[in-house]
Design a protein around this motif. Structure first.
Motif, PDB file in Angstrom:
ATOM      1  N   THR A 224      47.999  54.872  51.886  1.00 39.13           N
ATOM      2  CA  THR A 224      48.787  54.281  52.716  1.00 39.13           C
ATOM      3  C   THR A 224      48.346  53.947  54.027  1.00 39.13           C
ATOM      4  O   THR A 224      47.658  54.906  54.574  1.00 39.13           O
ATOM      5  CB  THR A 224      50.136  54.805  52.527  1.00 39.13           C
ATOM      6  OG1 THR A 224      50.065  56.090  53.144  1.00 39.13           O
ATOM      7  CG2 THR A 224      50.783  54.815  51.422  1.00 39.13           C
ATOM      8  N   ASP A 225      48.858  53.048  54.714  1.00 36.87           N
ATOM      9  CA  ASP A 225      48.633  52.822  56.419  1.00 36.87           C
ATOM     10  C   ASP A 225      47.019  52.945  56.598  1.00 36.87           C
ATOM     11  O   ASP A 225      46.410  53.571  57.460  1.00 36.87           O
ATOM     12  CB  ASP A 225      49.046  54.096  57.002  1.00 36.87           C
ATOM     13  CG  ASP A 225      50.821  54.169  56.754  1.00 36.87           C
ATOM     14  OD1 ASP A 225      51.323  52.823  56.838  1.00 36.87           O
ATOM     15  OD2 ASP A 225      51.364  55.037  56.837  1.00 36.87           O
ATOM     16  N   VAL A 226      46.231  52.219  55.909  1.00 38.10           N
ATOM     17  CA  VAL A 226      44.601  51.792  55.995  1.00 38.10           C
ATOM     18  C   VAL A 226      44.565  50.817  56.812  1.00 38.10           C
ATOM     19  O   VAL A 226      45.161  49.665  56.825  1.00 38.10           O
ATOM     20  CB  VAL A 226      44.089  51.625  54.676  1.00 38.10           C
ATOM     21  CG1 VAL A 226      42.559  51.628  54.821  1.00 38.10           C
ATOM     22  CG2 VAL A 226      44.579  52.829  53.497  1.00 38.10           C
ATOM     23  N   GLU A 227      43.591  50.828  57.857  1.00 40.09           N
ATOM     24  CA  GLU A 227      43.219  49.830  58.826  1.00 40.09           C
ATOM     25  C   GLU A 227      42.259  49.224  57.997  1.00 40.09           C
ATOM     26  O   GLU A 227      41.050  49.585  57.747  1.00 40.09           O
ATOM     27  CB  GLU A 227      42.708  50.026  60.092  1.00 40.09           C
ATOM     28  CG  GLU A 227      42.391  49.159  61.056  1.00 40.09           C
ATOM     29  CD  GLU A 227      42.225  49.800  62.630  1.00 40.09           C
ATOM     30  OE1 GLU A 227      41.418  49.265  63.080  1.00 40.09           O
ATOM     31  OE2 GLU A 227      43.028  50.572  63.054  1.00 40.09           O
ATOM     32  N   VAL A 228      42.245  47.769  57.963  1.00 39.70           N
ATOM     33  CA  VAL A 228      41.267  46.957  57.398  1.00 39.70           C
ATOM     34  C   VAL A 228      41.083  45.729  58.197  1.00 39.70           C
ATOM     35  O   VAL A 228      41.707  45.352  59.038  1.00 39.70           O
ATOM     36  CB  VAL A 228      41.601  46.426  55.800  1.00 39.70           C
ATOM     37  CG1 VAL A 228      42.254  47.644  54.982  1.00 39.70           C
ATOM     38  CG2 VAL A 228      43.010  45.272  56.066  1.00 39.70           C
ATOM     39  N   LYS A 229      40.035  45.007  57.900  1.00 38.79           N
ATOM     40  CA  LYS A 229      39.474  44.091  58.471  1.00 38.79           C
ATOM     41  C   LYS A 229      39.048  42.804  57.456  1.00 38.79           C
ATOM     42  O   LYS A 229      38.817  43.285  56.203  1.00 38.79           O
ATOM     43  CB  LYS A 229      38.166  44.079  59.325  1.00 38.79           C
ATOM     44  CG  LYS A 229      37.604  42.651  59.989  1.00 38.79           C
ATOM     45  CD  LYS A 229      36.349  43.122  60.934  1.00 38.79           C
ATOM     46  CE  LYS A 229      36.994  44.148  62.058  1.00 38.79           C
ATOM     47  NZ  LYS A 229      35.995  44.227  63.120  1.00 38.79           N
ATOM     48  N   LEU A 230      39.738  41.689  57.680  1.00 38.59           N
ATOM     49  CA  LEU A 230      39.636  40.500  56.761  1.00 38.59           C
ATOM     50  C   LEU A 230      38.146  40.090  56.737  1.00 38.59           C
ATOM     51  O   LEU A 230      37.451  39.899  57.627  1.00 38.59           O
ATOM     52  CB  LEU A 230      40.696  39.248  57.019  1.00 38.59           C
ATOM     53  CG  LEU A 230      40.632  38.235  56.144  1.00 38.59           C
ATOM     54  CD1 LEU A 230      41.379  38.509  55.007  1.00 38.59           C
ATOM     55  CD2 LEU A 230      41.303  36.856  56.878  1.00 38.59           C
ATOM     56  N   LYS A 231      37.474  39.982  55.617  1.00 39.73           N
ATOM     57  CA  LYS A 231      36.416  39.732  55.187  1.00 39.73           C
ATOM     58  C   LYS A 231      36.361  38.149  54.907  1.00 39.73           C
ATOM     59  O   LYS A 231      35.822  37.281  55.317  1.00 39.73           O
ATOM     60  CB  LYS A 231      35.683  40.164  53.726  1.00 39.73           C
ATOM     61  CG  LYS A 231      34.462  39.820  53.473  1.00 39.73           C
ATOM     62  CD  LYS A 231      33.957  40.797  52.329  1.00 39.73           C
ATOM     63  CE  LYS A 231      32.379  40.519  52.004  1.00 39.73           C
ATOM     64  NZ  LYS A 231      31.943  41.306  50.769  1.00 39.73           N
ATOM     65  N   TRP A 232      37.321  37.584  54.212  1.00 38.37           N
ATOM     66  CA  TRP A 232      37.584  35.994  54.031  1.00 38.37           C
ATOM     67  C   TRP A 232      38.905  35.860  53.477  1.00 38.37           C
ATOM     68  O   TRP A 232      39.298  36.623  52.786  1.00 38.37           O
ATOM     69  CB  TRP A 232      36.408  35.265  53.492  1.00 38.37           C
ATOM     70  CG  TRP A 232      35.954  35.731  52.008  1.00 38.37           C
ATOM     71  CD1 TRP A 232      35.071  36.614  51.670  1.00 38.37           C
ATOM     72  CD2 TRP A 232      36.637  35.213  50.782  1.00 38.37           C
ATOM     73  NE1 TRP A 232      35.000  36.936  50.131  1.00 38.37           N
ATOM     74  CE2 TRP A 232      35.923  35.895  49.936  1.00 38.37           C
ATOM     75  CE3 TRP A 232      37.521  34.221  50.434  1.00 38.37           C
ATOM     76  CZ2 TRP A 232      36.025  35.724  48.246  1.00 38.37           C
ATOM     77  CZ3 TRP A 232      37.980  33.867  49.172  1.00 38.37           C
ATOM     78  CH2 TRP A 232      37.179  34.640  48.287  1.00 38.37           C
ATOM     79  N   PHE A 233      39.238  34.629  53.344  1.00 39.12           N
ATOM     80  CA  PHE A 233      40.547  34.093  52.817  1.00 39.12           C
ATOM     81  C   PHE A 233      40.646  32.842  52.718  1.00 39.12           C
ATOM     82  O   PHE A 233      40.455  31.894  53.758  1.00 39.12           O
ATOM     83  CB  PHE A 233      41.972  34.609  53.670  1.00 39.12           C
ATOM     84  CG  PHE A 233      42.907  34.550  52.892  1.00 39.12           C
ATOM     85  CD1 PHE A 233      43.666  35.551  52.168  1.00 39.12           C
ATOM     86  CD2 PHE A 233      43.759  33.354  53.041  1.00 39.12           C
ATOM     87  CE1 PHE A 233      44.630  35.207  51.425  1.00 39.12           C
ATOM     88  CE2 PHE A 233      44.948  33.267  52.369  1.00 39.12           C
ATOM     89  CZ  PHE A 233      45.425  34.272  51.531  1.00 39.12           C
ATOM     90  N   ASN A 234      40.664  32.536  51.485  1.00 35.24           N
ATOM     91  CA  ASN A 234      40.568  30.888  51.153  1.00 35.24           C
ATOM     92  C   ASN A 234      42.199  30.577  51.002  1.00 35.24           C
ATOM     93  O   ASN A 234      43.031  30.873  49.925  1.00 35.24           O
ATOM     94  CB  ASN A 234      40.060  30.633  49.691  1.00 35.24           C
ATOM     95  CG  ASN A 234      39.940  29.240  49.395  1.00 35.24           C
ATOM     96  OD1 ASN A 234      40.901  28.473  49.400  1.00 35.24           O
ATOM     97  ND2 ASN A 234      38.420  28.892  49.060  1.00 35.24           N
ATOM     98  N   GLN A 235      42.522  29.910  51.847  1.00 29.48           N
ATOM     99  CA  GLN A 235      43.997  29.409  52.156  1.00 29.48           C
ATOM    100  C   GLN A 235      44.283  28.397  50.847  1.00 29.48           C
ATOM    101  O   GLN A 235      45.569  28.757  49.989  1.00 29.48           O
ATOM    102  CB  GLN A 235      44.380  28.652  53.357  1.00 29.48           C
ATOM    103  CG  GLN A 235      45.892  28.699  53.651  1.00 29.48           C
ATOM    104  CD  GLN A 235      46.482  29.857  54.154  1.00 29.48           C
ATOM    105  OE1 GLN A 235      46.071  30.696  54.793  1.00 29.48           O
ATOM    106  NE2 GLN A 235      47.789  29.663  53.799  1.00 29.48           N
TER     107      GLN A 235
END
Length: 202
Positions: free
Chosen positions: A30-41
């Motif tokens: 829980t409560d993990v800080e993450v960074k978006l790698k990529w997202f295909n809308q």
């Protein structure tokens, strides 16, 4: 914080994460800080990377919708709950969005300022469309930068050819460096036009 969750637990406690039928056991962090790698809308999914782990966690659009997040861009920073199970890592809940990331229409320089990635220019060394990856020779003289096809797709670039000059935002990864945004500058470096990737150690 790490919590072990058993499938049987989900029947008695509504506050626990709902697991798929294939997951007999799952570890929830829980409560993990993450960074978006990529997202295909259009396809409705993407991947995030926890700051302290070398693993990609699957992120589905419905998870964002539950958190009332409508727009998310490259390099976005989130606080999430992540489940680790037999099918890999998956974002189970998004608690907060600390940074919305690079939105459509923004460029590499803006991403560098917002995310802390390194901005630089370089020359395409080689790119294999059939494999979906290649390398760029950066102008800073350091290790070649890896480029994956997903980076090109996000910027509507079909392929790269040796000698093309590009501008990019670069992040450090365990095996070296990887481009997270890429822009064609419209010029070429003829010294590497005939470079043969078969002779490269990369």
């Amino acid at each position: 914080m790490v919590i072990a969750i058993r499938k049987s637990d989900t029947k008695t406690d509504d506050n626990l994460v709902e697991l798929s039928a294939a997951d007999a056991d799952e570890i929830l962090e829980t409560d993990v800080e993450v960074k978006l790698k990529w997202f295909n809308q259009p396809k409705g999914f993407g991947f995030v990377v926890p700051n302290d782990k070398d693993v990609d966690a699957f992120l589905h659009i419905t998870t964002l919708q539950k958190a009332e997040i409508q727009n998310i861009g490259e390099g976005a920073v989130l606080i999430c709950d992540i489940g680790y199970g037999s099918k890999g890592a998956m974002v189970r809940a998004v608690k907060a969005m600390l940074d919305a990331g690079l939105m459509p229409g923004e460029n590499s320089e803006e991403l560098v300022q917002k995310s802390g990635f390194n901005g630089m220019e370089g020359t395409v060394k080689w790119y294999k469309p059939d494999k979906g990856f290649g390398f760029v020779i950066p102008d800073d003289g350091k290790k070649d930068v890896f480029v994956h096809k997903t980076c090109l797709e996000k910027h509507d670039i079909d392929s790269l050819i040796p000698g093309q000059r590009i501008k990019m935002a670069v992040k450090d990864v365990p095996k070296g460096r990887e481009a997270v945004t890429i822009e064609l500058t419209g010029s070429n470096d003829t010294t590497v036009i005939n470079f043969n990737p078969a002779n490269s150690a990369e």
